[in-house]
Design a protein around this motif. Sequence first.
Motif, PDB file in Angstrom:
ATOM      1  N   TYR A 135       7.709 -25.055  10.998  1.00 26.79           N
ATOM      2  CA  TYR A 135       7.089 -26.095  10.612  1.00 26.79           C
ATOM      3  C   TYR A 135       5.567 -26.038   9.781  1.00 26.79           C
ATOM      4  CZ  TYR A 135       9.960 -29.072  13.629  1.00 26.79           C
ATOM      5  OH  TYR A 135      10.958 -30.024  14.122  1.00 26.79           O
ATOM      6  N   ALA A 136       4.900 -24.772  10.200  1.00 31.16           N
ATOM      7  CA  ALA A 136       3.793 -24.577   9.488  1.00 31.16           C
ATOM      8  C   ALA A 136       4.019 -24.158   8.147  1.00 31.16           C
ATOM      9  CB  ALA A 136       2.835 -23.634  10.338  1.00 31.16           C
ATOM     10  N   TRP A 137       5.099 -23.416   7.791  1.00 26.97           N
ATOM     11  CA  TRP A 137       5.639 -23.211   6.520  1.00 26.97           C
ATOM     12  C   TRP A 137       5.639 -24.260   5.749  1.00 26.97           C
ATOM     13  CZ3 TRP A 137       9.940 -24.462   4.149  1.00 26.97           C
ATOM     14  CH2 TRP A 137      10.428 -24.061   3.153  1.00 26.97           C
ATOM     15  N   SER A 138       6.074 -25.424   6.018  1.00 30.20           N
ATOM     16  CA  SER A 138       6.503 -26.588   5.555  1.00 30.20           C
ATOM     17  C   SER A 138       5.133 -27.551   4.919  1.00 30.20           C
ATOM     18  CB  SER A 138       7.355 -27.301   6.134  1.00 30.20           C
ATOM     19  OG  SER A 138       6.810 -28.286   7.186  1.00 30.20           O
ATOM     20  N   ASP A 139       5.713 -28.262   3.879  1.00 29.43           N
ATOM     21  CA  ASP A 139       4.745 -29.321   3.453  1.00 29.43           C
ATOM     22  C   ASP A 139       5.381 -30.618   3.938  1.00 29.43           C
ATOM     23  OD1 ASP A 139       3.013 -27.727   1.537  1.00 29.43           O
ATOM     24  OD2 ASP A 139       4.460 -27.519   0.257  1.00 29.43           O
ATOM     25  N   VAL A 140       6.607 -30.911   3.622  1.00 31.81           N
ATOM     26  CA  VAL A 140       7.022 -32.070   4.278  1.00 31.81           C
ATOM     27  C   VAL A 140       8.428 -31.658   4.927  1.00 31.81           C
ATOM     28  CG1 VAL A 140       8.236 -32.394   1.804  1.00 31.81           C
ATOM     29  CG2 VAL A 140       7.907 -34.321   3.497  1.00 31.81           C
ATOM     30  N   VAL A 141       8.881 -32.491   5.926  1.00 33.36           N
ATOM     31  CA  VAL A 141       9.972 -32.289   6.517  1.00 33.36           C
ATOM     32  C   VAL A 141      11.072 -33.568   6.307  1.00 33.36           C
ATOM     33  CG1 VAL A 141      11.051 -32.238   9.012  1.00 33.36           C
ATOM     34  CG2 VAL A 141       9.012 -30.976   8.525  1.00 33.36           C
ATOM     35  N   GLU A 164      17.131 -21.923   0.749  1.00 36.34           N
ATOM     36  CA  GLU A 164      17.205 -20.529   1.520  1.00 36.34           C
ATOM     37  C   GLU A 164      17.586 -21.172   3.200  1.00 36.34           C
ATOM     38  OE1 GLU A 164      13.282 -18.802   1.039  1.00 36.34           O
ATOM     39  OE2 GLU A 164      12.647 -19.651   2.989  1.00 36.34           O
ATOM     40  N   PHE A 165      18.447 -20.260   3.748  1.00 36.10           N
ATOM     41  CA  PHE A 165      18.927 -20.369   5.110  1.00 36.10           C
ATOM     42  C   PHE A 165      18.354 -19.423   6.228  1.00 36.10           C
ATOM     43  CE2 PHE A 165      21.977 -21.962   2.380  1.00 36.10           C
ATOM     44  CZ  PHE A 165      22.442 -23.149   2.904  1.00 36.10           C
ATOM     45  N   LEU A 166      17.916 -20.038   7.193  1.00 33.27           N
ATOM     46  CA  LEU A 166      17.272 -19.295   8.322  1.00 33.27           C
ATOM     47  C   LEU A 166      18.104 -19.694   9.718  1.00 33.27           C
ATOM     48  CD1 LEU A 166      13.530 -19.199   8.049  1.00 33.27           C
ATOM     49  CD2 LEU A 166      15.256 -17.338   7.522  1.00 33.27           C
ATOM     50  N   ASP A 167      18.599 -18.780  10.391  1.00 30.93           N
ATOM     51  CA  ASP A 167      19.426 -19.206  11.476  1.00 30.93           C
ATOM     52  C   ASP A 167      18.317 -19.746  12.772  1.00 30.93           C
ATOM     53  OD1 ASP A 167      21.533 -17.929  11.004  1.00 30.93           O
ATOM     54  OD2 ASP A 167      21.107 -16.150  11.829  1.00 30.93           O
ATOM     55  N   PHE A 168      18.577 -20.594  13.437  1.00 37.78           N
ATOM     56  CA  PHE A 168      17.845 -21.297  14.590  1.00 37.78           C
ATOM     57  C   PHE A 168      16.927 -20.341  15.331  1.00 37.78           C
ATOM     58  CE2 PHE A 168      17.009 -22.777  18.849  1.00 37.78           C
ATOM     59  CZ  PHE A 168      16.355 -24.014  18.617  1.00 37.78           C
ATOM     60  N   VAL A 169      15.740 -20.684  15.685  1.00 43.82           N
ATOM     61  CA  VAL A 169      14.882 -20.037  16.572  1.00 43.82           C
ATOM     62  C   VAL A 169      14.215 -20.986  17.452  1.00 43.82           C
ATOM     63  CG1 VAL A 169      14.084 -18.014  14.700  1.00 43.82           C
ATOM     64  CG2 VAL A 169      12.882 -20.356  14.899  1.00 43.82           C
ATOM     65  N   ARG A 222      14.138 -25.197   2.799  1.00 45.78           N
ATOM     66  CA  ARG A 222      14.382 -24.207   3.878  1.00 45.78           C
ATOM     67  C   ARG A 222      15.455 -24.955   4.776  1.00 45.78           C
ATOM     68  NH1 ARG A 222      10.373 -20.246   6.287  1.00 45.78           N
ATOM     69  NH2 ARG A 222      10.437 -19.063   4.550  1.00 45.78           N
ATOM     70  N   ILE A 223      16.410 -24.357   5.008  1.00 43.89           N
ATOM     71  CA  ILE A 223      17.381 -25.172   6.067  1.00 43.89           C
ATOM     72  C   ILE A 223      17.492 -24.222   7.317  1.00 43.89           C
ATOM     73  CG2 ILE A 223      19.925 -25.818   6.622  1.00 43.89           C
ATOM     74  CD1 ILE A 223      20.302 -26.738   3.722  1.00 43.89           C
ATOM     75  N   VAL A 224      17.090 -24.736   8.432  1.00 36.75           N
ATOM     76  CA  VAL A 224      17.013 -23.686   9.568  1.00 36.75           C
ATOM     77  C   VAL A 224      17.882 -24.406  10.483  1.00 36.75           C
ATOM     78  CG1 VAL A 224      15.489 -22.844  11.259  1.00 36.75           C
ATOM     79  CG2 VAL A 224      14.367 -23.236   8.847  1.00 36.75           C
ATOM     80  N   GLY A 225      18.796 -23.581  11.195  1.00 38.53           N
ATOM     81  CA  GLY A 225      19.723 -24.242  12.258  1.00 38.53           C
ATOM     82  C   GLY A 225      20.786 -23.546  12.319  1.00 38.53           C
ATOM     83  N   SER A 226      21.626 -23.471  13.431  1.00 38.37           N
ATOM     84  CA  SER A 226      23.008 -23.049  13.677  1.00 38.37           C
ATOM     85  C   SER A 226      23.831 -23.947  14.136  1.00 38.37           C
ATOM     86  CB  SER A 226      22.803 -21.861  14.876  1.00 38.37           C
ATOM     87  OG  SER A 226      21.882 -20.794  14.379  1.00 38.37           O
ATOM     88  N   THR A 227      25.137 -23.702  14.251  1.00 42.18           N
ATOM     89  CA  THR A 227      26.060 -24.792  14.409  1.00 42.18           C
ATOM     90  C   THR A 227      26.503 -24.590  15.870  1.00 42.18           C
ATOM     91  OG1 THR A 227      27.928 -22.994  13.812  1.00 42.18           O
ATOM     92  CG2 THR A 227      27.124 -24.602  12.123  1.00 42.18           C
ATOM     93  N   VAL A 246       9.888 -27.842   1.671  1.00 38.39           N
ATOM     94  CA  VAL A 246      10.511 -29.054   2.052  1.00 38.39           C
ATOM     95  C   VAL A 246      11.640 -28.244   3.244  1.00 38.39           C
ATOM     96  CG1 VAL A 246      12.447 -30.726   2.020  1.00 38.39           C
ATOM     97  CG2 VAL A 246      10.484 -30.101   0.054  1.00 38.39           C
ATOM     98  N   LEU A 247      11.178 -28.670   4.470  1.00 37.20           N
ATOM     99  CA  LEU A 247      11.941 -28.175   5.458  1.00 37.20           C
ATOM    100  C   LEU A 247      13.072 -29.232   6.240  1.00 37.20           C
ATOM    101  CD1 LEU A 247      12.351 -25.987   7.830  1.00 37.20           C
ATOM    102  CD2 LEU A 247      10.603 -27.177   8.946  1.00 37.20           C
ATOM    103  N   LEU A 248      14.150 -28.704   6.579  1.00 42.96           N
ATOM    104  CA  LEU A 248      15.397 -29.423   7.200  1.00 42.96           C
ATOM    105  C   LEU A 248      15.716 -28.525   8.205  1.00 42.96           C
ATOM    106  CD1 LEU A 248      18.476 -31.050   5.368  1.00 42.96           C
ATOM    107  CD2 LEU A 248      18.154 -30.857   7.923  1.00 42.96           C
ATOM    108  N   ILE A 249      15.445 -29.113   9.536  1.00 36.60           N
ATOM    109  CA  ILE A 249      15.731 -28.033  10.637  1.00 36.60           C
ATOM    110  C   ILE A 249      16.267 -28.793  11.641  1.00 36.60           C
ATOM    111  CG2 ILE A 249      13.421 -28.884  11.716  1.00 36.60           C
ATOM    112  CD1 ILE A 249      13.130 -26.107  13.067  1.00 36.60           C
ATOM    113  N   GLY A 250      17.294 -28.058  12.472  1.00 42.01           N
ATOM    114  CA  GLY A 250      18.167 -28.633  13.355  1.00 42.01           C
ATOM    115  C   GLY A 250      19.546 -28.240  13.530  1.00 42.01           C
ATOM    116  N   ARG A 251      20.405 -28.594  14.411  1.00 38.25           N
ATOM    117  CA  ARG A 251      21.736 -28.208  14.223  1.00 38.25           C
ATOM    118  C   ARG A 251      22.485 -28.728  13.061  1.00 38.25           C
ATOM    119  NH1 ARG A 251      24.640 -26.504  18.294  1.00 38.25           N
ATOM    120  NH2 ARG A 251      23.476 -27.479  20.084  1.00 38.25           N
ATOM    121  N   ILE A 252      23.523 -27.730  12.453  1.00 41.91           N
ATOM    122  CA  ILE A 252      24.025 -27.853  11.307  1.00 41.91           C
ATOM    123  C   ILE A 252      25.369 -28.459  11.786  1.00 41.91           C
ATOM    124  CG2 ILE A 252      25.202 -26.737   9.526  1.00 41.91           C
ATOM    125  CD1 ILE A 252      22.969 -24.728   9.364  1.00 41.91           C
ATOM    126  N   ASN A 253      25.767 -29.496  11.443  1.00 43.61           N
ATOM    127  CA  ASN A 253      27.032 -30.281  11.537  1.00 43.61           C
ATOM    128  C   ASN A 253      27.261 -31.139  10.320  1.00 43.61           C
ATOM    129  OD1 ASN A 253      25.607 -32.661  11.958  1.00 43.61           O
ATOM    130  ND2 ASN A 253      25.344 -32.629  14.407  1.00 43.61           N
TER     131      ASN A 253
END
Length: 368
Positions: A262-268, A250-255, A220-225, A190-197
């Motif tokens: 996205y390819a890693w994910s099954d659903v966004v 798990e957390f990843l910084d924005f890229v 997986r939470i991907v993003g920065s503030t 499960v992917l949640l990507i975008g700015r963290i706010n």
Amino acid sequence: MKIICVHQSADMYGSDRSFLQVIKYFNQSGDFEKITVILPRSGPLVAELEKLGVDIIYMNLSLLSKTYLMKLQWGKIIFPLFSFNSKRKLYNQYDVVYVNTSVILDFYLLAPFLKQMKVIHIREIPNKFLSKVLSFLLKCAGSKIIFNSNSTLNSFKKLDRSFVVHNAFEGFSKEFTTAIEERPDGLLHVLLIGRINGWKGQDFAIEALTKIRSSRVLLRIVGSTSLGNEGLVDELKKKVEKLGLTAQVEFLDFVSDTAGIYAWSDVVIVPSTKPEPFGRIAIEAMSLYRPVIAANHGGLPEIVENAVSGFLFEPNNMDSFVAALTNYIDDRKLLQQHGLNAKRVFDEKFSLNGFYQKIDSVFKSEMV
């Protein structure tokens, strides 16, 4: 003709990518002999603009930033207004002024003194008070107004010369355009990507996982503030530890290159607690056969068809969100079918060619 384009950021999040698309349209149209972009600072967006050969000017802009307003940083809003005359002289050297956001106060003050064609592209849904203020300023500005969704349009008072042009996405390379496959680890990615706010839903999604601890889900939470909000990521990580979810989150910084993410994910998921003006993340996911689970408000219902290309859940309702997610945990064939449907909808409604045609019609109607 010459065009000057104003943008409030230099990152590579959704609004920045959408701004870049418009600049590419200007560059390819052949209508503009000179394209100048005004940015408040340097950042990842600059490298992409430089590839297009446009001129870039760095300038202090008066931004109606939520961070500035909430932290009472009035100086950051007021001081840039002192350069009013120099900005007016600069803008008047161009035939067209394009502004990519509703939050640049400079534009509203300058607009009555600018007699050339003016276009403002609105990608934000303001609160009710700010909506009234901005609606009044937009009426006085005398510009064409592009809204990125019907939801965004409806959040303002009725304004003349308004158009709805849904955002589009140019697509990823063919290397990543494959349907969802089986996972050897048996996990639902499960992917949640975008700015963290405070309203994008990261906190909401983490708490929702406590309701399905036994399920094989990896979030997986991907993003920065944004500047001034760096502590939000640390707070989220502490919450994950406190709730005992370190094996599921798990957390990843924005890229900037997000195709592999996205390819890693099954659903966004797009669990925004406040209405999204559009929801670019959703169409990026759909372009790669990924279904989307989204909050049923803002522009997202204009993108995701419930139980066809994903699921819409009641905003801020964890039980509703978990029920939608459980559909895919229990039925991977449904996940794959919704992914195929999502790609079809993307191709039909959110491809770049259709976006360029609509943007072209807005500008060309003023150029004849």
